[in-house]
Design an enzyme around this catalytic site. Sequence first.
Site, PDB file in Angstrom:
ATOM      1  N   ARG A  79       0.849  -1.197   0.000  1.00 66.15           N
ATOM      2  CA  ARG A  79       0.000   0.000   0.000  1.00 66.15           C
ATOM      3  C   ARG A  79       0.882   1.244   0.000  1.00 66.15           C
ATOM      4  NH1 ARG A  79       1.153   2.061   4.740  1.00 66.15           N
ATOM      5  NH2 ARG A  79       1.392   0.743   6.576  1.00 66.15           N
ATOM      6  N   GLY A  80       0.242   2.383  -0.189  1.00 68.60           N
ATOM      7  CA  GLY A  80       0.946   3.643  -0.052  1.00 68.60           C
ATOM      8  C   GLY A  80       1.074   4.017   1.415  1.00 68.60           C
ATOM      9  N   CYS A 136       3.392   6.614  10.819  1.00 70.33           N
ATOM     10  CA  CYS A 136       3.312   7.233   9.490  1.00 70.33           C
ATOM     11  C   CYS A 136       4.580   7.994   9.139  1.00 70.33           C
ATOM     12  CB  CYS A 136       2.081   8.145   9.381  1.00 70.33           C
ATOM     13  SG  CYS A 136       0.523   7.292   9.699  1.00 70.33           S
ATOM     14  N   LEU A 162       0.562   0.964  12.701  1.00 68.64           N
ATOM     15  CA  LEU A 162       0.335  -0.148  13.626  1.00 68.64           C
ATOM     16  C   LEU A 162      -1.156  -0.399  13.748  1.00 68.64           C
ATOM     17  CD1 LEU A 162       2.048  -1.055  16.902  1.00 68.64           C
ATOM     18  CD2 LEU A 162      -0.423  -0.655  16.962  1.00 68.64           C
TER      19      LEU A 162
END
Length: 210
Positions: free
Chosen positions: A75-76, A173, A81
């Site tokens: 995924r991007g 992120c 988590l």
Amino acid sequence: MVEVHDLGLTTYEKGQKKQEEIYEYVLNNKKIDGVLIFLEVDPVITTAHSSDSDEVVVSKKILNEKGIKCIKVNRGGKTTLHGPGQLICYPVLNLERFGKDLHKYLRKLEEVVINILKELNIDSGRKDRYTGVWVGEEKICAMGIHVKKWVTTHGIALNNDIDLSLFDSIIPCGIKDAGVTSIKKLGIEIDMDILKEKFVENFNKIFYKN
């Protein structure tokens, strides 16, 4: 409208297998717009193609001791988590039905979550340069998608009552100067089934509005 599949609490691997099956189902079935897959999973760190090696900040030994798996996914986004108490939704959609625009797709997903939180009297919004939904300087919903043949996979992870200490194992992120929050941390308790209902209602409002 879209179909809804609720997997409940499961393993991340089983969730991915189901997502792959649903992807083929949506790709080859032109009569449906897509499927919303809901699930919760046991603690797992997922890293993406663009994740940096320093985004997992503890050793494999410590992860094993905490019972946290680490899995690379297609995924991007960056490192995130998942765990119990976090609502994961994979919208597996045929974007030919919703407009072939990934930017608009992501903004609509954010709008769905922002509207849900507004109904809970939580003031949330977007943050420049970052995908996802924020409450102040803390992220409450992470997002990462994958698109192949204009059918989407992966999606959003909304923190309801997840143990936020699990995030100490990563730089969420890949953002070093921001924290994470949850609906429960903000003083609101909501049953996960009700949260799913709100997601479906707001998804239909946003994605099917004229």
